[in-house]
Motif scaffolding. Sequence first.
Motif, PDB file in Angstrom:
ATOM      1  N   LYS A  10      11.201   6.107 -76.458  1.00  0.00           N
ATOM      2  CA  LYS A  10      11.010   7.069 -75.377  1.00  0.00           C
ATOM      3  C   LYS A  10      12.146   8.077 -75.436  1.00  0.00           C
ATOM      4  O   LYS A  10      13.220   7.801 -75.959  1.00  0.00           O
ATOM      5  CB  LYS A  10      11.054   6.376 -74.004  1.00  0.00           C
ATOM      6  CG  LYS A  10       9.902   5.474 -73.710  1.00  0.00           C
ATOM      7  CD  LYS A  10      10.064   4.938 -72.287  1.00  0.00           C
ATOM      8  CE  LYS A  10       8.951   3.992 -71.916  1.00  0.00           C
ATOM      9  NZ  LYS A  10       9.147   3.440 -70.582  1.00  0.00           N
ATOM     10  N   TRP A  11      11.889   9.242 -74.861  1.00  0.00           N
ATOM     11  CA  TRP A  11      12.938  10.257 -74.722  1.00  0.00           C
ATOM     12  C   TRP A  11      13.709   9.985 -73.431  1.00  0.00           C
ATOM     13  O   TRP A  11      13.113   9.754 -72.383  1.00  0.00           O
ATOM     14  CB  TRP A  11      12.340  11.649 -74.660  1.00  0.00           C
ATOM     15  CG  TRP A  11      11.905  12.170 -75.989  1.00  0.00           C
ATOM     16  CD1 TRP A  11      10.630  12.257 -76.463  1.00  0.00           C
ATOM     17  CD2 TRP A  11      12.747  12.696 -77.014  1.00  0.00           C
ATOM     18  NE1 TRP A  11      10.622  12.790 -77.718  1.00  0.00           N
ATOM     19  CE2 TRP A  11      11.916  13.080 -78.083  1.00  0.00           C
ATOM     20  CE3 TRP A  11      14.127  12.882 -77.139  1.00  0.00           C
ATOM     21  CZ2 TRP A  11      12.411  13.633 -79.254  1.00  0.00           C
ATOM     22  CZ3 TRP A  11      14.625  13.436 -78.313  1.00  0.00           C
ATOM     23  CH2 TRP A  11      13.773  13.802 -79.346  1.00  0.00           C
ATOM     24  N   ASP A  95       6.886  12.524 -74.125  1.00  0.00           N
ATOM     25  CA  ASP A  95       7.000  13.329 -75.344  1.00  0.00           C
ATOM     26  C   ASP A  95       6.546  14.764 -75.096  1.00  0.00           C
ATOM     27  O   ASP A  95       7.120  15.707 -75.630  1.00  0.00           O
ATOM     28  CB  ASP A  95       6.159  12.725 -76.477  1.00  0.00           C
ATOM     29  CG  ASP A  95       6.736  11.428 -77.021  1.00  0.00           C
ATOM     30  OD1 ASP A  95       7.885  11.089 -76.683  1.00  0.00           O
ATOM     31  OD2 ASP A  95       6.036  10.754 -77.791  1.00  0.00           O
ATOM     32  N   ARG A  96       5.514  14.925 -74.274  1.00  0.00           N
ATOM     33  CA  ARG A  96       4.942  16.243 -73.981  1.00  0.00           C
ATOM     34  C   ARG A  96       6.013  17.195 -73.408  1.00  0.00           C
ATOM     35  O   ARG A  96       6.063  18.361 -73.780  1.00  0.00           O
ATOM     36  CB  ARG A  96       3.777  16.080 -72.996  1.00  0.00           C
ATOM     37  CG  ARG A  96       3.160  17.370 -72.530  1.00  0.00           C
ATOM     38  CD  ARG A  96       2.138  17.143 -71.412  1.00  0.00           C
ATOM     39  NE  ARG A  96       2.600  16.298 -70.319  1.00  0.00           N
ATOM     40  CZ  ARG A  96       3.412  16.715 -69.333  1.00  0.00           C
ATOM     41  NH1 ARG A  96       3.864  17.939 -69.308  1.00  0.00           N
ATOM     42  NH2 ARG A  96       3.778  15.888 -68.376  1.00  0.00           N
ATOM     43  N   GLN A  97       6.883  16.693 -72.529  1.00  0.00           N
ATOM     44  CA  GLN A  97       7.914  17.567 -71.947  1.00  0.00           C
ATOM     45  C   GLN A  97       8.907  18.031 -73.001  1.00  0.00           C
ATOM     46  O   GLN A  97       9.329  19.185 -72.988  1.00  0.00           O
ATOM     47  CB  GLN A  97       8.652  16.861 -70.807  1.00  0.00           C
ATOM     48  CG  GLN A  97       7.966  17.011 -69.478  1.00  0.00           C
ATOM     49  CD  GLN A  97       8.845  16.532 -68.337  1.00  0.00           C
ATOM     50  OE1 GLN A  97       9.740  15.710 -68.511  1.00  0.00           O
ATOM     51  NE2 GLN A  97       8.583  17.045 -67.158  1.00  0.00           N
ATOM     52  N   ILE A  98       9.292  17.152 -73.900  1.00  0.00           N
ATOM     53  CA  ILE A  98      10.220  17.543 -74.962  1.00  0.00           C
ATOM     54  C   ILE A  98       9.535  18.544 -75.888  1.00  0.00           C
ATOM     55  O   ILE A  98      10.134  19.547 -76.297  1.00  0.00           O
ATOM     56  CB  ILE A  98      10.732  16.313 -75.737  1.00  0.00           C
ATOM     57  CG1 ILE A  98      11.547  15.399 -74.816  1.00  0.00           C
ATOM     58  CG2 ILE A  98      11.551  16.738 -76.956  1.00  0.00           C
ATOM     59  CD1 ILE A  98      12.833  16.003 -74.265  1.00  0.00           C
ATOM     60  N   ASP A  99       8.256  18.302 -76.226  1.00  0.00           N
ATOM     61  CA  ASP A  99       7.506  19.236 -77.067  1.00  0.00           C
ATOM     62  C   ASP A  99       7.422  20.612 -76.419  1.00  0.00           C
ATOM     63  O   ASP A  99       7.586  21.640 -77.082  1.00  0.00           O
ATOM     64  CB  ASP A  99       6.099  18.711 -77.349  1.00  0.00           C
ATOM     65  CG  ASP A  99       6.094  17.473 -78.229  1.00  0.00           C
ATOM     66  OD1 ASP A  99       7.123  17.212 -78.899  1.00  0.00           O
ATOM     67  OD2 ASP A  99       5.071  16.761 -78.235  1.00  0.00           O
ATOM     68  N   GLU A 100       7.183  20.661 -75.101  1.00  0.00           N
ATOM     69  CA  GLU A 100       7.106  21.936 -74.393  1.00  0.00           C
ATOM     70  C   GLU A 100       8.462  22.625 -74.366  1.00  0.00           C
ATOM     71  O   GLU A 100       8.552  23.845 -74.507  1.00  0.00           O
ATOM     72  CB  GLU A 100       6.569  21.726 -72.977  1.00  0.00           C
ATOM     73  CG  GLU A 100       5.092  21.391 -72.949  1.00  0.00           C
ATOM     74  CD  GLU A 100       4.566  21.047 -71.560  1.00  0.00           C
ATOM     75  OE1 GLU A 100       5.378  20.865 -70.625  1.00  0.00           O
ATOM     76  OE2 GLU A 100       3.336  20.946 -71.417  1.00  0.00           O
ATOM     77  N   LEU A 101       9.530  21.851 -74.197  1.00  0.00           N
ATOM     78  CA  LEU A 101      10.874  22.426 -74.209  1.00  0.00           C
ATOM     79  C   LEU A 101      11.182  23.017 -75.587  1.00  0.00           C
ATOM     80  O   LEU A 101      11.706  24.128 -75.697  1.00  0.00           O
ATOM     81  CB  LEU A 101      11.913  21.374 -73.833  1.00  0.00           C
ATOM     82  CG  LEU A 101      13.361  21.824 -73.781  1.00  0.00           C
ATOM     83  CD1 LEU A 101      13.560  22.996 -72.816  1.00  0.00           C
ATOM     84  CD2 LEU A 101      14.266  20.671 -73.393  1.00  0.00           C
ATOM     85  N   GLY A 133      -1.934  28.871 -73.994  1.00  0.00           N
ATOM     86  CA  GLY A 133      -2.399  27.570 -73.543  1.00  0.00           C
ATOM     87  C   GLY A 133      -1.394  26.832 -72.677  1.00  0.00           C
ATOM     88  O   GLY A 133      -1.693  25.798 -72.098  1.00  0.00           O
ATOM     89  N   PHE A 134      -0.186  27.354 -72.568  1.00  0.00           N
ATOM     90  CA  PHE A 134       0.854  26.738 -71.765  1.00  0.00           C
ATOM     91  C   PHE A 134       0.508  26.879 -70.279  1.00  0.00           C
ATOM     92  O   PHE A 134       0.141  27.949 -69.831  1.00  0.00           O
ATOM     93  CB  PHE A 134       2.191  27.419 -72.063  1.00  0.00           C
ATOM     94  CG  PHE A 134       3.380  26.648 -71.608  1.00  0.00           C
ATOM     95  CD1 PHE A 134       3.953  26.902 -70.388  1.00  0.00           C
ATOM     96  CD2 PHE A 134       3.916  25.668 -72.413  1.00  0.00           C
ATOM     97  CE1 PHE A 134       5.047  26.195 -69.967  1.00  0.00           C
ATOM     98  CE2 PHE A 134       5.018  24.952 -72.000  1.00  0.00           C
ATOM     99  CZ  PHE A 134       5.585  25.209 -70.773  1.00  0.00           C
ATOM    100  N   ILE A 135       0.594  25.795 -69.533  1.00  0.00           N
ATOM    101  CA  ILE A 135       0.254  25.807 -68.106  1.00  0.00           C
ATOM    102  C   ILE A 135       1.532  25.756 -67.283  1.00  0.00           C
ATOM    103  O   ILE A 135       2.460  25.028 -67.610  1.00  0.00           O
ATOM    104  CB  ILE A 135      -0.657  24.611 -67.764  1.00  0.00           C
ATOM    105  CG1 ILE A 135      -1.974  24.745 -68.511  1.00  0.00           C
ATOM    106  CG2 ILE A 135      -0.883  24.502 -66.261  1.00  0.00           C
ATOM    107  CD1 ILE A 135      -2.886  23.546 -68.401  1.00  0.00           C
ATOM    108  N   ASP A 152      11.424  17.897 -63.835  1.00  0.00           N
ATOM    109  CA  ASP A 152      11.833  17.231 -62.605  1.00  0.00           C
ATOM    110  C   ASP A 152      12.869  16.141 -62.806  1.00  0.00           C
ATOM    111  O   ASP A 152      13.734  15.954 -61.978  1.00  0.00           O
ATOM    112  CB  ASP A 152      10.612  16.660 -61.879  1.00  0.00           C
ATOM    113  CG  ASP A 152       9.705  17.761 -61.358  1.00  0.00           C
ATOM    114  OD1 ASP A 152      10.230  18.832 -61.006  1.00  0.00           O
ATOM    115  OD2 ASP A 152       8.487  17.555 -61.313  1.00  0.00           O
ATOM    116  N   SER A 153      12.789  15.412 -63.910  1.00  0.00           N
ATOM    117  CA  SER A 153      13.734  14.316 -64.090  1.00  0.00           C
ATOM    118  C   SER A 153      15.153  14.818 -64.319  1.00  0.00           C
ATOM    119  O   SER A 153      16.104  14.066 -64.210  1.00  0.00           O
ATOM    120  CB  SER A 153      13.297  13.417 -65.246  1.00  0.00           C
ATOM    121  OG  SER A 153      13.239  14.151 -66.429  1.00  0.00           O
ATOM    122  N   LEU A 154      15.307  16.105 -64.633  1.00  0.00           N
ATOM    123  CA  LEU A 154      16.637  16.677 -64.805  1.00  0.00           C
ATOM    124  C   LEU A 154      17.107  17.439 -63.578  1.00  0.00           C
ATOM    125  O   LEU A 154      18.279  17.746 -63.454  1.00  0.00           O
ATOM    126  CB  LEU A 154      16.640  17.666 -65.987  1.00  0.00           C
ATOM    127  CG  LEU A 154      16.385  17.076 -67.350  1.00  0.00           C
ATOM    128  CD1 LEU A 154      16.369  18.175 -68.386  1.00  0.00           C
ATOM    129  CD2 LEU A 154      17.436  16.061 -67.691  1.00  0.00           C
TER     130      LEU A 154
END
Length: 170
Positions: A10-11, A95-101, A133-135, A152-154
Amino acid sequence: MALINKDTCKWYPVYTSPRAEKKAYQALSDKGIEAYLPLHKQLKQWSDRKKWTEEPFLKSYLFVRIKEQEQIEVLMTKGIARFLYFSGKIASMPDRQIDELKLLMASPYELEITAEDLKPGEKIMIKAGPLKGFIGEIISYRSQKQLALRLDSLGYSIIVYVAATLIDRF
């Protein structure tokens, strides 16, 4: 009901010592630990010159992708201060949040970070460009319409300046 595999990576966001992000990232990499340090170019001014440098985008933060049992190894790395906690547990990120970042950091858009608690607004999707495609959400900040990605977690929100013609409402 599916079983949860505790051995999956996990990240996790980790807090570093002040101004130690790059050294901590290198020390983690030297140990073979997958880490991500978002960097952005910044023009620095000295008394005699100007120079473009790569600076950490989130001061005192970096991200590690590890198994739960590897947390001790991360904490024993020079420059790492602690893991971030959310509701009494070590915070992890999808993983999706890291990919978006990573996608945001690679985009040509001007980025700004703020610790302000931005209020949610109208949901939008980017319809053209590298972030197609980014929401996200439209927010009112300094009287401009902007796309905000919440981490949010940060406790941070990332603000991306996007032309209104590039978004669709839904």
